[in-house]
Design an enzyme around this catalytic site. Structure first.
Site, mmCIF file in Angstrom:
data_model
loop_
_atom_site.group_PDB
_atom_site.id
_atom_site.type_symbol
_atom_site.label_atom_id
_atom_site.label_comp_id
_atom_site.label_asym_id
_atom_site.label_seq_id
_atom_site.Cartn_x
_atom_site.Cartn_y
_atom_site.Cartn_z
ATOM 1 N N LYS A 153 3.124 11.590 6.756
ATOM 2 C CA LYS A 153 2.163 11.603 7.852
ATOM 3 C C LYS A 153 2.823 12.395 9.011
ATOM 4 C CE LYS A 153 -0.068 7.227 6.187
ATOM 5 N NZ LYS A 153 -1.242 8.096 5.762
ATOM 6 N N ASP B 296 9.555 3.169 1.487
ATOM 7 C CA ASP B 296 8.497 3.626 1.788
ATOM 8 C C ASP B 296 8.130 3.762 3.369
ATOM 9 O OD1 ASP B 296 5.841 4.889 2.228
ATOM 10 O OD2 ASP B 296 5.033 4.043 0.530
ATOM 11 N N PHE C 80 0.718 -1.133 0.075
ATOM 12 C CA PHE C 80 0.080 -0.174 0.001
ATOM 13 C C PHE C 80 1.065 1.209 -0.128
ATOM 14 C CE2 PHE C 80 -2.663 3.411 1.718
ATOM 15 C CZ PHE C 80 -3.649 3.419 0.915
#
Length: 420
Positions: free
Chosen positions: A260, A231, A146
């Site tokens: 984030k 990532d 994801f």
């Protein structure tokens, strides 16, 4: 819609349902305000935040230092675009270089934008440095990945729900099985320029790689002159008990993607970090973003990094994570087979629910009713990822609510409190 919601909550829920796109199915809690690790709904009920907005609120809600930095900057200038220099971006870039160990950083907004930046960089590097014909560059990605929700990124997702009806998709990606080095080798071609991978697969269910996998992957990428792009949009900046999850593996990737938590719980801020030998493929007009690296975002991100350092949040996360993991494992032992597994690193833990016993969503909603906010993934895993500022007392309270919820479901299934 939740039949137990009060009229005030129902009004807000109905408003979103009436006027919003139906691309979310929120837990029926209407948040009014929050502070650090606690959240209050419109009726004034208190909740412990064990989700922290997928790591975006790692510093806790409205950390006073970060809010103050935002307020100071908002009184000066917020957005001018990268058409001009400013006083906040340079200090942020220098701090990113300091904490990541990479020579350069390219700021963006959302995590998906930073991943798209990494893809563009890898392709251009593959063409200009490796000599791969333009259009034939290939990037290896793991099944269960994801990396975001842009059309390019969902095009290489292995989750049908993310893809159906959104094609046609971009070519140039090949899949391998996460944690399987032989699968990586089988997927590679002479035109492979990069491997894009998460150090822990979050949406797939908090899947931790097998020991030694990343060392093997790093060695293989080095041998074949392939970029290893890590990532860490969700895993980075202390979430796993180290600044970056790749540190657990004893490796250094060629490039790092952050997001984030970089926004300090206030703004979307992301970055693609790499050494100059890779980042030099970007020249004026090759890539950009109107809001990427804006003055307000840079000021907030810089203060967020300083808070992580100066308040020892990363180091404390390791200790707290071990404690939370142990407490959740104790609950697992009481409610087998309802809970099949507890796994994760630091304050990023997944509780795997046996789907023949219950759905994770059912338990998440019961947790919310008991004053604990979490979220399911793939309807089988409950995520526990509180702010790094969580106290041991709040963790105990949250685990006790989970214990009560799990035991209640256990008894409903006729398994008995001590069934094994």
């Amino acid at each position: 819609m939740d039949a137990t919601a009060t009229p005030a909550s129902q009004a807000y829920i109905q408003q979103e349902a009436r006027f919003g796109a139906r691309n979310y199915a929120p837990v029926p809690v209407v948040v009014d305000h929050a502070k650090d690790c606690l959240v209050w709904d419109v009726e004034g009920r208190e909740y412990i935040d064990m989700m922290s907005a997928y790591s975006s609120v790692s510093h806790g809600h409205l950390h006073p230092r970060i809010v103050a930095a935002a307020q100071r900057q908002m009184e000066k200038v917020a957005v001018m675009s990268r058409a001009y220099y400013g006083t906040t971006l340079g200090p942020l870039l220098e701090k990113l270089s300091e904490v990541t160990g990479f020579e350069r950083a390219l700021p963006m907004n959302t995590g998906a934008e930073a991943v798209e930046t990494a893809i563009k960089c890898a392709r251009r590097w593959g063409h200009r440095v490796r000599g791969i014909p333009d259009g034939e560059q290939r990037i290896l990605v793991a099944r269960g990945n994801f990396h975001g929700r842009t059309t390019t990124i969902i095009g290489f997702s292995s989750e049908p729900e993310y893809r159906i009806g959104f094609g046609p998709f971009c070519d140039g990606f090949q899949h391998f099985d996460y944690g399987d080095m032989e699968s990586v080798k089988a997927a590679a071609t002479q035109h492979t320029c990069a491997v894009l991978i998460e150090p822990i697969q979050g949406e797939a269910g908090i899947l931790v790689p097998p020991p030694g996998f990343f060392q093997q992957l790093r060695a293989w990428c080095t041998e074949h002159d392939i970029l290893l792009i890590d990532d860490e949009v969700q895993a980075g900046l202390g979430r796993t008990g180290k600044w970056f999850a790749f540190e657990h593996e004893g490796i250094r990737p060629d490039a790092l993607i952050l997001g984030k938590a970089l926004g300090g719980g206030l703004l979307p801020v992301s970055a693609f970090c790499a050494d100059d030998r890779i980042m030099k493929v970007f020249v004026p007009n090759s890539h950009g973003s109107t809001f990427g690296g804006n003055a307000l975002a840079a000021a907030v991100a810089l203060e967020g990094l300083r808070v992580l350092q100066e308040e020892g949040l990363v180091e404390h996360c390791a200790e707290k994570g071990e404690y939370l993991f142990r407490r959740l494992r104790e609950v697992q032992d009481e409610v087998r087979p309802l809970v099949r597994d507890v796994r994760g690193r630091g304050l990023w833990i997944g509780v795997d629910v046996d789907p023949s016993c219950a759905t994770a969503r059912e338990l998440v909603e019961r947790l919310a009713a008991g004053g604990v906010l979490s979220k399911e993934t793939h309807d089988t895993v409950i995520r526990f990822a509180p702010p790094l500022t969580i106290t041991f007392d709040l963790m105990d309270r949250a685990v006790e609510v989970f214990r009560r919820v799990a035991l209640e479901k256990h008894r409903e299934l006729g398994l008995g409190r001590n069934a094994v």
